[in-house]
Design an enzyme around this catalytic site. Structure first.
Site, PDB file in Angstrom:
ATOM      1  N   ARG A  19       0.849  -1.208   0.000  1.00  0.00           N
ATOM      2  CA  ARG A  19       0.000   0.000   0.000  1.00  0.00           C
ATOM      3  C   ARG A  19       0.875   1.244   0.000  1.00  0.00           C
ATOM      4  O   ARG A  19       2.060   1.192   0.330  1.00  0.00           O
ATOM      5  CB  ARG A  19      -0.957  -0.005   1.190  1.00  0.00           C
ATOM      6  CG  ARG A  19      -0.283   0.132   2.534  1.00  0.00           C
ATOM      7  CD  ARG A  19      -1.302   0.246   3.656  1.00  0.00           C
ATOM      8  NE  ARG A  19      -0.649   0.061   4.945  1.00  0.00           N
ATOM      9  CZ  ARG A  19      -1.031   0.646   6.073  1.00  0.00           C
ATOM     10  NH1 ARG A  19      -2.093   1.440   6.080  1.00  0.00           N
ATOM     11  NH2 ARG A  19      -0.393   0.421   7.207  1.00  0.00           N
ATOM     12  N   ASP A  39       4.103  -7.075  14.056  1.00  0.00           N
ATOM     13  CA  ASP A  39       3.296  -6.391  15.069  1.00  0.00           C
ATOM     14  C   ASP A  39       3.736  -6.833  16.473  1.00  0.00           C
ATOM     15  O   ASP A  39       3.844  -6.015  17.392  1.00  0.00           O
ATOM     16  CB  ASP A  39       1.816  -6.709  14.857  1.00  0.00           C
ATOM     17  CG  ASP A  39       1.414  -6.476  13.406  1.00  0.00           C
ATOM     18  OD1 ASP A  39       1.599  -5.351  12.928  1.00  0.00           O
ATOM     19  OD2 ASP A  39       0.960  -7.433  12.753  1.00  0.00           O
ATOM     20  N   HIS A  65      -3.883  -8.435  10.596  1.00  0.00           N
ATOM     21  CA  HIS A  65      -2.746  -7.523  10.398  1.00  0.00           C
ATOM     22  C   HIS A  65      -3.301  -6.276   9.698  1.00  0.00           C
ATOM     23  O   HIS A  65      -3.168  -6.084   8.488  1.00  0.00           O
ATOM     24  CB  HIS A  65      -1.662  -8.203   9.559  1.00  0.00           C
ATOM     25  CG  HIS A  65      -0.507  -7.287   9.246  1.00  0.00           C
ATOM     26  ND1 HIS A  65       0.271  -6.701  10.218  1.00  0.00           N
ATOM     27  CD2 HIS A  65      -0.025  -6.822   8.062  1.00  0.00           C
ATOM     28  CE1 HIS A  65       1.179  -5.938   9.647  1.00  0.00           C
ATOM     29  NE2 HIS A  65       1.031  -5.985   8.339  1.00  0.00           N
TER      30      HIS A  65
HETATM   31  P1  NAD Z   1       7.697  -4.376  -3.428  1.00  0.00           P
HETATM   32  O1  NAD Z   1       6.740  -3.698  -4.355  1.00  0.00           O
HETATM   33  O2  NAD Z   1       8.992  -3.715  -3.121  1.00  0.00           O
HETATM   34  O3  NAD Z   1       8.013  -5.821  -3.958  1.00  0.00           O
HETATM   35  C1  NAD Z   1       7.008  -6.706  -4.354  1.00  0.00           C
HETATM   36  C2  NAD Z   1       7.585  -7.551  -5.454  1.00  0.00           C
HETATM   37  O4  NAD Z   1       6.634  -8.573  -5.725  1.00  0.00           O
HETATM   38  C3  NAD Z   1       7.827  -6.798  -6.765  1.00  0.00           C
HETATM   39  O5  NAD Z   1       9.187  -6.967  -7.152  1.00  0.00           O
HETATM   40  C4  NAD Z   1       6.859  -7.444  -7.744  1.00  0.00           C
HETATM   41  O6  NAD Z   1       7.378  -7.521  -9.055  1.00  0.00           O
HETATM   42  C5  NAD Z   1       6.706  -8.821  -7.113  1.00  0.00           C
HETATM   43  N1  NAD Z   1       5.488  -9.524  -7.524  1.00  0.00           N
HETATM   44  C6  NAD Z   1       4.269  -9.031  -7.829  1.00  0.00           C
HETATM   45  N2  NAD Z   1       3.433 -10.009  -8.213  1.00  0.00           N
HETATM   46  C7  NAD Z   1       4.137 -11.163  -8.142  1.00  0.00           C
HETATM   47  C8  NAD Z   1       3.832 -12.511  -8.420  1.00  0.00           C
HETATM   48  N3  NAD Z   1       2.626 -12.876  -8.865  1.00  0.00           N
HETATM   49  N4  NAD Z   1       4.800 -13.440  -8.241  1.00  0.00           N
HETATM   50  C9  NAD Z   1       6.010 -13.084  -7.801  1.00  0.00           C
HETATM   51  N5  NAD Z   1       6.380 -11.823  -7.541  1.00  0.00           N
HETATM   52  C10 NAD Z   1       5.444 -10.864  -7.692  1.00  0.00           C
HETATM   53  O7  NAD Z   1       6.872  -4.686  -2.078  1.00  0.00           O
HETATM   54  P2  NAD Z   1       7.459  -5.044  -0.653  1.00  0.00           P
HETATM   55  O8  NAD Z   1       7.707  -3.782   0.090  1.00  0.00           O
HETATM   56  O9  NAD Z   1       8.532  -6.047  -0.784  1.00  0.00           O
HETATM   57  O10 NAD Z   1       6.147  -5.679   0.028  1.00  0.00           O
HETATM   58  C11 NAD Z   1       5.609  -6.892  -0.434  1.00  0.00           C
HETATM   59  C12 NAD Z   1       4.282  -7.174   0.283  1.00  0.00           C
HETATM   60  O11 NAD Z   1       4.495  -7.390   1.674  1.00  0.00           O
HETATM   61  C13 NAD Z   1       3.276  -6.031   0.187  1.00  0.00           C
HETATM   62  O12 NAD Z   1       1.970  -6.547  -0.019  1.00  0.00           O
HETATM   63  C14 NAD Z   1       3.374  -5.389   1.562  1.00  0.00           C
HETATM   64  O13 NAD Z   1       2.202  -4.663   1.904  1.00  0.00           O
HETATM   65  C15 NAD Z   1       3.553  -6.610   2.429  1.00  0.00           C
HETATM   66  N6  NAD Z   1       4.088  -6.391   3.774  1.00  0.00           N
HETATM   67  C16 NAD Z   1       3.564  -7.157   4.769  1.00  0.00           C
HETATM   68  C17 NAD Z   1       4.053  -7.019   6.058  1.00  0.00           C
HETATM   69  C18 NAD Z   1       3.491  -7.840   7.177  1.00  0.00           C
HETATM   70  O14 NAD Z   1       3.827  -7.572   8.346  1.00  0.00           O
HETATM   71  N7  NAD Z   1       2.661  -8.833   6.952  1.00  0.00           N
HETATM   72  C19 NAD Z   1       5.092  -6.117   6.323  1.00  0.00           C
HETATM   73  C20 NAD Z   1       5.597  -5.361   5.280  1.00  0.00           C
HETATM   74  C21 NAD Z   1       5.081  -5.507   3.996  1.00  0.00           C
HETATM   75  C1  LMR Z   2       3.538  -3.058   7.959  1.00  0.00           C
HETATM   76  O1  LMR Z   2       2.856  -3.373   8.929  1.00  0.00           O
HETATM   77  O2  LMR Z   2       4.524  -2.305   8.062  1.00  0.00           O
HETATM   78  C2  LMR Z   2       3.209  -3.631   6.611  1.00  0.00           C
HETATM   79  O3  LMR Z   2       2.029  -4.369   6.643  1.00  0.00           O
HETATM   80  C3  LMR Z   2       3.193  -2.605   5.528  1.00  0.00           C
HETATM   81  C4  LMR Z   2       1.990  -1.702   5.631  1.00  0.00           C
HETATM   82  O4  LMR Z   2       1.273  -1.581   4.632  1.00  0.00           O
HETATM   83  O5  LMR Z   2       1.777  -1.114   6.691  1.00  0.00           O
END
Ligand code: NAD
Ligand code: LMR
Length: 325
Positions: A92, A159, A187
């Site tokens: 996001r 978290d 989350h």
């Molecule tokens: P980013 O945009 O830097 O990287 C995401 C990568 O995924 C990109 O390189 C993209 O090309 C690739 N991608 C997209 N679709 C794909 C597919 N079908 N198969 C393989 N690769 C694919 O994003 P990021 O900062 O690395 O974050 C990734 C995800 O993790 C986001 O949804 C983010 O919100 C989430 N996130 C979750 C937490 C948590 O605590 N659960 C924490 C941080 C981020």
């Molecule tokens: C976080 O908790 O930092 C991740 O889920 C990224 C976000 O969208 O907040």
């Protein structure tokens, strides 16, 4: 040397992976004597960037990194893998909630669930990080009927770690002095970081910090931490997310410490009245291969309201993607 284990990472050219992969190659997940093969999955447009990451991984000259394989086909990436980090998904940006990503990201987890179902080891451990993580995990589970729901967990460890860090700072102690942190639910901004059972150097945390700080500072700070990071960095958390992903997988593989627990998103079995079949974060222990929801905790009226609010939100998310799960 031990036989190498296979680890798949999706979104391997993204920002979380850019922190995660180097930690994996340094042995921070499976230890300094366990060689690994990395299977890195990306979309075709990101393959060039991924080749750059591979060059950098090679340039670390890690003796644990046996081989790196890259692909844009999940069935190749997941073939016989032992551990999977499902990270690849859109993050996001400022002004969005994580659930706003559902329609964009849901299909990825349906497809990857099907691919895992077809080709992954039957003992595979899959961590869903891509947001909204709980509902994406549910989608993956539902699309992998020949695996078990126990093969899948989603990440609320970031978290959990945020909660530990806030409490440790407030009490002037080390993070390692904090035990029994619990994060319940989704989350999302509704998540419920709960201090009712937390201990600081063996003492009950709540009387130390007071109800007012717990309710009016601690809870909103942890709930809003992801948003605060996006507002400050212009991008969502990455290094701390990679760190939490490793912490989560280490707890899953090596178990939780005696007398302590961690928070993980798992398929609800109806514990604490949470609808069975939702992926919900609970305090859990891990013993052997089993993740056990901590049972029998007293839940007061304040906590119950938070638990219910999270359940309701997760039901709504699930209903939005009914066709996929
Ligand atoms: P980013 O945009 O830097 O990287 C995401 C990568 O995924 C990109 O390189 C993209 O090309 C690739 N991608 C997209 N679709 C794909 C597919 N079908 N198969 C393989 N690769 C694919 O994003 P990021 O900062 O690395 O974050 C990734 C995800 O993790 C986001 O949804 C983010 O919100 C989430 N996130 C979750 C937490 C948590 O605590 N659960 C924490 C941080 C981020
Ligand atoms: C976080 O908790 O930092 C991740 O889920 C990224 C976000 O969208 O907040």
């Amino acid at each position: 040397m031990k036989t190498p284990v296979y680890i798949a990472v999706t979104g391997a050219a993204g920002q979380i992976s850019y922190s995660l992969l180097f930690r994996l190659a340094a042995g921070l997940f499976l230890g300094p004597d366990q060689p690994i093969v990395l299977r890195l999955l990306e979309v075709p447009q990101a393959m060039k960037a991924l080749q750059g990451v591979v060059m950098e991984l090679n340039d670390c000259a890690s003796s644990l990194l046996h081989r790196i394989e890259i692909t844009d086909d999940p069935r190749v990436a997941f073939k016989n893998v032992d551990y999977v980090f499902l990270i690849g998904a859109k993050p996001r940006t400022a002004g969005m909630e994580r659930k706003d990503l559902l329609t964009v990201n849901a299909q990825i987890f349906a497809e990857q669930g099907r691919a895992l179902n077809e080709v992954a080891s039957r003992k595979v451990k899959v961590l869903i990080t891509g947001n909204p993580a709980n509902t994406n995990a549910l989608i993956a589970i539902k699309n992998a009927p020949d695996l078990t729901p126990e093969n899948f967990t989603c990440m609320s460890r970031l978290d959990h770690n945020r909660g530990i860090s806030q409490l440790a700072e407030k009490c002037g102690v080390f993070a390692s002095d904090i035990k029994n942190m619990a994060v319940w639910g989704n989350h999302s901004a509704s998540q419920y970081p709960d201090l009712h059972y937390a201990k600081v150097k063996g003492q009950d945390a709540l009387p130390l910090v007071g109800e007012d700080w717990f309710k009016n500072v601690f809870i909103p700070t942890v709930q809003q931490r992801g948003t605060e990071i996006i507002n400050a960095r212009g991008q969502s958390s990455a290094a701390s997310a990679a760190n939490a992903a490793i912490d989560h997988m280490k707890s899953w593989v090596f178990g939780t410490a005696d007398g302590d627990w961690v928070s993980m998103g798992v398929l609800s079995d109806g514990s604490y009245g949470i609808e069975a079949g939702l992926v919900y974060s609970f305090p859990v222990t891990v013993v052997g291969d089993a993740i056990n929801i901590v049972k029998g905790l007293d839940i007061n009226e304040f906590s119950l309201q938070h638990l219910r609010q999270n359940e309701l939100e997760l039901r709504q998310e699930r209903d939005e993607v009914r066709s996929l799960c």
